[in-house]
Design a protein around this motif. Structure first.
Motif, PDB file in Angstrom:
ATOM      1  N   LEU A  63     -17.753  45.872  45.977  1.00 11.61           N
ATOM      2  CA  LEU A  63     -16.780  45.111  46.736  1.00 11.61           C
ATOM      3  C   LEU A  63     -17.094  43.619  46.703  1.00 11.61           C
ATOM      4  CD1 LEU A  63     -16.577  47.457  49.854  1.00 11.61           C
ATOM      5  CD2 LEU A  63     -15.122  47.472  47.818  1.00 11.61           C
TER       6      LEU A  63
ATOM      7  N   HIS B 209     -14.989  40.679  48.378  1.00 16.05           N
ATOM      8  CA  HIS B 209     -13.787  40.327  49.134  1.00 16.05           C
ATOM      9  C   HIS B 209     -14.171  39.381  50.263  1.00 16.05           C
ATOM     10  CE1 HIS B 209     -10.328  40.865  51.871  1.00 16.05           C
ATOM     11  NE2 HIS B 209      -9.653  41.127  50.774  1.00 16.05           N
TER      12      HIS B 209
ATOM     13  N   ILE C 143     -15.232  41.078  53.585  1.00 16.31           N
ATOM     14  CA  ILE C 143     -16.278  42.100  53.527  1.00 16.31           C
ATOM     15  C   ILE C 143     -17.605  41.394  53.272  1.00 16.31           C
ATOM     16  CG2 ILE C 143     -17.160  44.127  52.308  1.00 16.31           C
ATOM     17  CD1 ILE C 143     -14.310  44.865  51.606  1.00 16.31           C
TER      18      ILE C 143
ATOM     19  N   TYR D 221      -8.375  46.443  50.180  1.00 13.88           N
ATOM     20  CA  TYR D 221      -9.212  46.198  48.999  1.00 13.88           C
ATOM     21  C   TYR D 221     -10.192  47.351  48.796  1.00 13.88           C
ATOM     22  CZ  TYR D 221     -12.615  43.826  45.971  1.00 13.88           C
ATOM     23  OH  TYR D 221     -13.469  43.504  44.947  1.00 13.88           O
ATOM     24  N   SER D 222     -10.800  47.821  49.882  1.00 11.40           N
ATOM     25  CA  SER D 222     -11.738  48.944  49.781  1.00 11.40           C
ATOM     26  C   SER D 222     -11.043  50.189  49.263  1.00 11.40           C
ATOM     27  CB  SER D 222     -12.361  49.233  51.148  1.00 11.40           C
ATOM     28  OG  SER D 222     -13.064  48.110  51.630  1.00 11.40           O
TER      29      SER D 222
ATOM     30  N   HIS E  79     -10.493  50.424  45.686  1.00 13.50           N
ATOM     31  CA  HIS E  79     -11.724  50.742  44.953  1.00 13.50           C
ATOM     32  C   HIS E  79     -12.257  52.130  45.312  1.00 13.50           C
ATOM     33  CE1 HIS E  79     -11.482  46.436  44.232  1.00 13.50           C
ATOM     34  NE2 HIS E  79     -12.407  46.543  43.317  1.00 13.50           N
TER      35      HIS E  79
ATOM     36  N   ILE F 240     -12.852  53.509  48.304  1.00 18.00           N
ATOM     37  CA  ILE F 240     -13.881  53.501  49.333  1.00 18.00           C
ATOM     38  C   ILE F 240     -13.244  53.594  50.714  1.00 18.00           C
ATOM     39  CG2 ILE F 240     -15.691  52.095  50.425  1.00 18.00           C
ATOM     40  CD1 ILE F 240     -16.223  50.908  47.635  1.00 18.00           C
TER      41      ILE F 240
ATOM     42  N   HIS G  94     -14.286  53.390  54.857  1.00 20.67           N
ATOM     43  CA  HIS G  94     -15.360  52.878  55.701  1.00 20.67           C
ATOM     44  C   HIS G  94     -15.853  53.940  56.681  1.00 20.67           C
ATOM     45  CE1 HIS G  94     -17.440  50.553  58.814  1.00 20.67           C
ATOM     46  NE2 HIS G  94     -17.591  49.611  57.901  1.00 20.67           N
TER      47      HIS G  94
ATOM     48  N   PHE H 281     -21.352  49.845  55.876  1.00 17.95           N
ATOM     49  CA  PHE H 281     -20.728  50.985  55.209  1.00 17.95           C
ATOM     50  C   PHE H 281     -21.715  52.149  55.132  1.00 17.95           C
ATOM     51  CE2 PHE H 281     -17.875  47.673  54.111  1.00 17.95           C
ATOM     52  CZ  PHE H 281     -16.692  48.245  53.675  1.00 17.95           C
TER      53      PHE H 281
ATOM     54  N   GLY I 230     -19.918  55.203  54.953  1.00 18.54           N
ATOM     55  CA  GLY I 230     -18.756  55.123  54.081  1.00 18.54           C
ATOM     56  C   GLY I 230     -18.856  56.092  52.916  1.00 18.54           C
TER      57      GLY I 230
ATOM     58  N   SER J 195     -17.510  56.556  48.727  1.00 21.39           N
ATOM     59  CA  SER J 195     -16.885  56.028  47.521  1.00 21.39           C
ATOM     60  C   SER J 195     -16.731  57.155  46.516  1.00 21.39           C
ATOM     61  CB  SER J 195     -17.729  54.901  46.906  1.00 21.39           C
ATOM     62  OG  SER J 195     -17.221  54.549  45.627  1.00 21.39           O
TER      63      SER J 195
ATOM     64  N   GLN K 210      -7.190  56.557  53.699  1.00 18.85           N
ATOM     65  CA  GLN K 210      -7.264  55.252  54.347  1.00 18.85           C
ATOM     66  C   GLN K 210      -6.492  55.199  55.665  1.00 18.85           C
ATOM     67  OE1 GLN K 210      -5.061  51.980  52.436  1.00 18.85           O
ATOM     68  NE2 GLN K 210      -4.350  53.457  50.917  1.00 18.85           N
TER      69      GLN K 210
END
Length: 729
Positions: free
Chosen positions: A176, A178, A181, A274-275, A278, A280, A282, A303, A306, A308, A348
């Motif tokens: 990430l 951003h 973040i 954005y996460s 990708h 991901i 949280h 995270f 988190g 991914s 999400q």
């Protein structure tokens, strides 16, 4: 003593000691000690990459075959496998311990703790760890300690997170980059001490938890953007840091408290979008996990739990957990030992729900649901939390929002906190644009008109229809007044009466047909926004098409109306040629006046129609779905088209006068001067009114275009700058 000696043998002796050599002879103690020895063996093997499953221990030790393996042993195997990078599913384990596995809050059950556990507990400011000098303790938790540290080799300040060597947070953050973040620089492993050092950018302004505590000392009606800055400044002052004067802080200071919450929400929603792009999630959105820069820019951190889908060998259940009070219903259900929901089913929209809880707490000072203060993760506690969330929030709950909370922000929070995830925003990108609406007074009043406003009371369809009818009547009256005088002179009464009857019938048929065509082609402009306001969800492709059609509605109507008038020339022109020999100049004037009347019918109502569709219909299409560059270009194109239409409205009356002067002799021109002057006077009035609508329309288009653009990494551009820029674009 046997367990301690076995742990010491792992730390000091060569190779991997055999737990059987440390078992006591006493039958009553043998099984209990064996279980503790296996825990040590699991952990030490896991650190060395030589994992061993409980099934192998059962086969090796017959006494384990006569008992049910205790939950604490299953718990240790699960976490040792995870920390070793082995993909393992919690559903393989008994339901009685599944909640403990799902929380991700690992606490070792070993009687004899390894040396590294104690070492991390003893870390303090002033010590040196690897390349880092620990300056100040920033925070601590069950998993880690976070220090402000100086990296000696790079001569820079970093936030250093020291934890045991487990989890994949560094690998997640490494994907990430951003502005909202926290940026991770790198990671180091201290294998001999079983410690992991993750160093990242230092964010000096504290957390949203500090802001919440500050808000508790301020009455709700006195909170505003300065409240956020004051909370940040208190943290900075304690660290000896002085914020620089920037436009961002000035922008925040000018916001109301609801707008400040929306400003923070916009940045965090952008980070979640954005996460999600990708792969991901949280899964632990809460005030303590949102850091603030000295300027007030929020940055999502931690995270630790988190997930991914781009990291090989890690399943969604790995390190699954979070803070129960901020979890979505589906995430709570995935933690429940008796429910079938699974961590891998989350998307999400679960993070969007958690963000809604966080923002509600910022806005009101308390979380939206009355959970017990120390709610545990037992089935009974989870049942109660799930029940409250499935019941949702009633109007009494929304009455607790501040009086100055915009209707748009109320709607955004209601959608974020919908019990059914299908009723939430489909993506964080949609949520970003909704927060942009919250931050622009003009745009949000277009989408969510204040209660009791004139916009809420007026019905746009009758107004637009009346505008079209008025344009048609004005055109017909001008045409009749202009041509009737000339036909009275140049045609016998019988032929004149027949022509007027034929013209009325033909015109009525053609205009009826084309009015029906307008309603048919523009049906979605009326149907879709009304349906969306009643809660109907339409296919995204249809919504996108309707947005484009709405912006072209005025032009579409103008083209269809003008086409109808042009086509009417065919039967009417034929009738004129049949009824008598008229002078060619007179024929040319009749045709020209007909075209001028068509232009009057098409252009004069244009601004009232466009004004109403942009103000009443188009904003409704922004309630759901995302808009982007295409929509921005369409709004810009409409802005240019309205300018051209304004010029056309100004030149239509002079065109009528010029046509008469070209084709008619002095006597006939004198006879029609009255209708021409009347058209000019009416045209001047229409132009003035159109210009007023044009100015309002241009301001509305600027506001709507802005909500579809990214605000950039450091908040919003000041209103005067962006308005000038968008007007020129």
């Amino acid at each position: 003593m046997a367990v301690a000696r076995y742990a010491e043998a792992w730390e000091t002796g060569p190779g991997m000691p055999d737990p059987a050599a440390f078992l006591p002879e006493t039958a009553g103690l043998r099984t209990a000690v064996l279980i503790e020895l296996i825990k040590v063996d699991l952990q030490q093997r896991g650190r060395r990459g030589a994992v061993k499953r409980l099934s192998e221990y059962v086969a090796e030790f017959p006494e384990l075959q006569r008992i049910s393996l205790p939950p604490d042993l299953l718990y240790e195997e699960y976490h040792c496998l995870l920390h070793s990078g082995v993909t393992v599913d919690a559903t393989e384990y008994a339901e009685s311990i599944r909640v403990d596995l799902a929380t991700g809050d690992y606490r070792s059950t070993l009687i004899s703790q390894p040396r590294a556990f104690g070492e991390m507990e003893q870390l303090a400011a002033g010590e040196n760890v690897d390349d880092f000098e620990l300056l100040l303790m920033l925070g601590s938790g069950a998993f880690a300690r976070v220090f402000l540290a100086r990296q000696r080799s790079m001569e820079r300040l970093v936030a250093l997170k020291i934890s045991h060597n487990h989890g994949v947070e560094p690998q997640i953050l490494a994907q990430l980059d951003h502005p909202h973040i926290v940026r991770v620089y790198d990671m180091r492993l201290l294998a001999d001490r079983d410690l992991k050092l993750m160093y990242m950018e230092y964010v000096a302004g504290g957390t949203l938890l500090n802001v919440l505590r500050r808000c508790g000392d301020i009455p709700p009606e006195k909170r505003d953007g300065r409240t956020l800055l004051t909370a940040i400044d208190e943290v900075l002052e304690a660290k000896g840091v002085h914020p620089a004067d920037t436009g961002v802080r000035d922008e925040i200071a000018a916001l109301s408290w609801p707008e400040t919450v929306a400003w923070l929400g916009r940045g965090l929603a952008d980070a979640l979008d954005y996460s999600a792009e990708h792969g991901i999630l949280h899964r632990d959105i809460k005030p303590a996990n949102v850091l603030l820069t000295a300027e007030g820019v929020p940055k999502l951190a931690d995270f630790n739990v988190g997930f991914s889908n781009h990291i090989a060998g890690v399943s969604p259940i790995a390190y699954f957990g979070g803070s129960l009070a901020y979890m979505s219903p589906e995430q709570l259900a995935a933690c429940h030992p008796q429910l079938p929901e699974r961590a891998e089913d989350l998307d999400q929209r679960s993070d969007i729900y958690s963000l809604g809880v966080l923002l509600w707490e910022l806005l009101t000072g308390h979380r939206p649901f009355a959970d017990e203060i120390n709610a545990g993760d037992t089935a009974n506690s989870l049942d109660g939390m799930l029940r409250r969330r499935h019941d949702g929030l009633d109007e009494h709950a929304f009455a607790e929002l501040p009086a100055d909370c915009p209707a748009t922000l109320r709607r955004v929070l209601r959608t974020c906190l919908a019990p059914d995830r299908e009723d939430r925003w489909a993506s964080s990108a949609e949520l970003v644009q909704q927060f942009e609406l919250c931050l622009d007074t003009r745009a949000r009043d277009l989408v969510d008109p204040p209660r009791g406003s004139a916009r809420e009371r007026l019905a746009p369809l009758p107004i637009a229809s009346a505008a079209l009818l008025a344009g048609q009547l004005l055109a017909v009256l001008y045409l009749y007044a202009h041509n009737q005088v000339l036909l009275d002179i140049h045609l016998p009464a019988a032929r004149r009466s027949g022509y007027m009857t034929f013209a009325f019938i033909a015109g009525s048929i053609i205009q009826t047909v084309f009015t029906g065509l307008v309603l048919y082609l523009a049906r979605d402009v009326i149907i879709v926004p009304r349906g969306m306001r009643r809660g109907i969800r339409y296919d995204p492709a249809r919504v996108t098409h309707t947005r484009e059609l709405t912006l072209r509605c005025g032009d579409l109507i103008a083209v269809i109306v003008m086409t109808g008038w042009v086509l009417a020339l065919i039967p009417l022109g034929g009738a004129v040629l049949v009824i008598g020999d008229l002078p060619p100049p007179l024929l040319a004037d009749i045709f020209a006046s007909h075209l001028v009347s068509g232009a009057v019918a098409a252009v004069f109502p244009y601004f009232l129609v466009t004004f109403h569709v942009v103000r009443w219909y188009y904003p409704g299409l922004l309630l759901y779905g995302t808009s982007g560059d295409t929509d921005t270009r369409q709004l810009a194109a409409l802005s240019r088209r309205t300018t051209r239409k304004l010029l056309l409205a100004a030149v239509i009356p002079p065109l009528g006068a010029v046509a008469g002067a070209i084709f008619l002799d002095a006597a006939d021109l004198h006879r029609v001067i009255g209708p021409v002057l009347a058209l000019t006077a009416i045209g001047a009035v229409v132009f003035v009114l159109s210009f007023g609508l044009y100015r309002i329309l241009q301001a509305d288009l600027v506001a709507l275009r802005w909500t579809m653009m990214s605000a950039g990494p450091h908040g919003r551009v000041p209103r005067d700058i962006r308005a000038a820029w968008l007007t020129q674009a």
